[in-house]
Design a protein around this motif. Structure first.
Motif, PDB file in Angstrom:
ATOM      1  N   GLY A  46      -4.764  -8.114   4.065  1.00  0.00           N
ATOM      2  CA  GLY A  46      -5.120  -8.835   2.889  1.00  0.00           C
ATOM      3  C   GLY A  46      -6.857  -8.988   3.009  1.00  0.00           C
ATOM      4  O   GLY A  46      -7.172  -9.832   2.465  1.00  0.00           O
ATOM      5  N   PRO A 103      -0.074 -11.576  -4.758  1.00  0.00           N
ATOM      6  CA  PRO A 103      -1.405 -11.838  -3.528  1.00  0.00           C
ATOM      7  C   PRO A 103      -0.768 -12.140  -2.089  1.00  0.00           C
ATOM      8  O   PRO A 103       0.052 -13.022  -2.058  1.00  0.00           O
ATOM      9  CB  PRO A 103      -2.255 -13.149  -4.455  1.00  0.00           C
ATOM     10  CG  PRO A 103      -1.813 -13.059  -5.584  1.00  0.00           C
ATOM     11  CD  PRO A 103      -0.496 -12.349  -5.803  1.00  0.00           C
ATOM     12  N   GLY A 104      -1.486 -11.496  -1.363  1.00  0.00           N
ATOM     13  CA  GLY A 104      -1.367 -11.880   0.246  1.00  0.00           C
ATOM     14  C   GLY A 104       0.025 -11.191   0.712  1.00  0.00           C
ATOM     15  O   GLY A 104       0.348 -11.216   1.703  1.00  0.00           O
ATOM     16  N   ARG A 105       0.591 -10.361  -0.069  1.00  0.00           N
ATOM     17  CA  ARG A 105       1.728  -9.453   0.259  1.00  0.00           C
ATOM     18  C   ARG A 105       1.211  -8.427   1.320  1.00  0.00           C
ATOM     19  O   ARG A 105       0.166  -7.924   1.453  1.00  0.00           O
ATOM     20  CB  ARG A 105       2.141  -8.781  -0.785  1.00  0.00           C
ATOM     21  CG  ARG A 105       3.347  -7.685  -0.436  1.00  0.00           C
ATOM     22  CD  ARG A 105       3.406  -6.446   0.008  1.00  0.00           C
ATOM     23  NE  ARG A 105       4.102  -5.489   0.010  1.00  0.00           N
ATOM     24  CZ  ARG A 105       3.852  -4.283   0.504  1.00  0.00           C
ATOM     25  NH1 ARG A 105       2.846  -3.664   0.692  1.00  0.00           N
ATOM     26  NH2 ARG A 105       5.084  -3.332   0.805  1.00  0.00           N
ATOM     27  N   VAL A 106       2.071  -8.469   2.539  1.00  0.00           N
ATOM     28  CA  VAL A 106       1.670  -7.758   3.455  1.00  0.00           C
ATOM     29  C   VAL A 106       2.945  -6.614   3.797  1.00  0.00           C
ATOM     30  O   VAL A 106       4.038  -7.161   3.722  1.00  0.00           O
ATOM     31  CB  VAL A 106       1.410  -8.301   4.792  1.00  0.00           C
ATOM     32  CG1 VAL A 106       1.207  -7.318   6.256  1.00  0.00           C
ATOM     33  CG2 VAL A 106       0.186  -9.211   4.735  1.00  0.00           C
TER      34      VAL A 106
END
Lengths: 317, 317
Positions: free
Chosen positions: A80, A177-180
């Motif tokens: 991110g 958002p913030g997906r890994v």
């Protein structure tokens, strides 16, 4: 002396060509990984890595990367991270830290800024326009928004016997958002042990992290399997297991190289990769899942390459 | 019917006692994990998990958690989440997502808020005061600021044969913003396969992710090793390997349970854990690294428990 480099997707090829020159001249394994991945990060027409990568659902380009040193097991990773020219270089620098070597979100970007890495707007106009169009399409139809998870993952071996691994990705297009994904995760996105070999993955990160296939492939090579045997066994066994237990296996493709420069790949989708070693000139191959848990590997055709070039540079209306 | 639960550290015990009641009455493995970890997250005197956890170098409490379902390999995880009462519950909910199931930083907190999870200031006055004191100490002396990485990690087995794993941690005290350890990383912090067993880790995340020990322990159990044999082999072999190759191995402690409810642990530091199954009442044990790659396990003493209770509640001046 043996040396070699293998990396996921056709996009890795130019970097592999350069890295093979360097490795032949006794260049260092980690340097080869970093340079190869930087080449991909810097190229604006690759939509899933670095500059030109596609943004998340909110239109922000968030990137993941990792670096692992096969001599010491040192790992550095970011997830991110934003506005940073070369996430792979940040990850590599983090691998020197005894603590705090995996940084996410704002903390990752902050680390990059404080350590003098080049700040850059990584979202190209082209990528922004592709995002806008997708947002419109999703509003109209009920399309699954997710697409594109072509991580660059690479393994190298230098003439001193050192090995390294690296990954870099902007992740799923339209991710939250913030997906890994798997790219910054040891054992899933990458793993390397200079005394054995290394492996790296590309595909649906959510499913890759269910299997820890990069670790498993290295382990199997440690038992004496060739890279190809290790890839076939790990990938297709897990593909079947996940299909049975989870209902469906997402796309995944793994590349591996052992510490003699031999290589292997396995995949459950059509997959390209680039490889070079002390015996084989840099070349792009096409891989597909065959029957009986084996991989079909063929040289790429000029026709395929031309169509690819045209596709990645096609005008966006 | 077999059932069981094992979890890291003395702090897990109250949750293990409750979970054992539930599992005995045919409660579900994932529910047992979530409830056990919630108990630890909610208790203000545990400084390394949830409410009361110690903040990062900037004074912000950032938390990591993960959940894995051993039937389907579904994984949900968060890293660097803030202001959220139960990170384990957010991770469990994320495990139902086919995409975007690992979320970090602001994106993780946003997911929690949008999905109705309870928002809460997780930084207690006590934790803030401990942080202030440490900042003063570091300014005065040249202390290494890092300390405390007592993750709760748990594995459960229910009477239907389902297994689950979970972790929750506020990570290293004084960590840099966005630092992530092993807790949310599949294969390193946790792994579980209901047809074999599960394992979970606590210790220095930066070093744990170099070894993928949770995956390796499950794999060894899959080869027929007992949980204790699997823990001893994976942990001490890697401890030696990392010492040789990296120069030093950080603290790590692993717990494991197989699908018959048998358990094992291995550790390179003094380590407490709590365990219960269909044959053994919930109990706290003390483990230490013995000679010849074996673990010394003893029942905890009342003296140890009294000193612990006193220590965690000692006034902060």
């Amino acid at each position: 002396m043996s040396w070699g480099i293998i990396a996921t997707w056709r996009m890795a090829h130019d970097g592999v060509v350069q890295a093979s020159e360097s490795l032949r001249s006794n260049g260092q394994a980690g340097d080869a990984i970093e340079a190869t991945i930087q080449t991909v990060e810097d190229y604006p027409y690759y939509k899933s890595v670095g500059f030109g990568g596609l943004p998340n659902a909110e239109g922000i380009l968030e990137m993941d990367a990792a670096f692992m040193d096969g001599d010491t097991f040192k790992i550095g990773a970011v997830a991110g991270i934003t506005d940073t020219k070369n996430p792979i270089s940040v990850a590599r620098k983090l691998s020197d830290e005894k603590f705090n070597s995996f940084r996410v979100g704002e903390g990752a970007t902050k680390y990059a800024m404080l350590n003098g890495f080049e700040r850059k707007n990584m979202l190209t106009q082209r990528a922004h326009r592709i995002w806008e169009k997708r947002v419109e399409e999703i509003a109209k139809s009920n399309l699954s928004p997710y697409d594109g998870h072509d991580t660059i993952g690479a393994i190298s071996l230098d003439t001193k016997g050192s090995m390294a691994a690296g990954t870099s990705s902007s992740g799923l297009f339209m991710k939250k958002p913030g997906r890994v994904g798997d790219s910054p995760l040891s054992g899933s996105g990458f793993y390397v042990d200079s005394e054995i070999g290394g492996a790296s993955a590309t595909g649906l990160g959510e499913d890759l992290m269910k299997g820890c296939l990069a670790y498993e492939i290295v382990r199997l090579m440690g038992e004496g399997k060739t890279p190809q045997e290790a890839c076939d066994q790990a990938v297709y066994t897990f593909h079947d297991k996940l299909t049975k237990r989870y209902g469906k296996a997402g796309a995944f493709s793994l590349v591996a190289m052992n510490n003699a420069g031999q290589w292997g790949v396995a995949t459950n989708v059509e997959f390209t990769f680039s490889v070079a070693n002390h015996r084989e000139k840099p070349a792009i191959y096409l891989a597909n899942m065959g029957e009986n848990h084996q991989t079909i590997i063929e040289p790429i055709t000029q026709e395929w390459l031309d169509a690819y070039e045209k596709r990645i540079k096609a005008p966006i209306d």
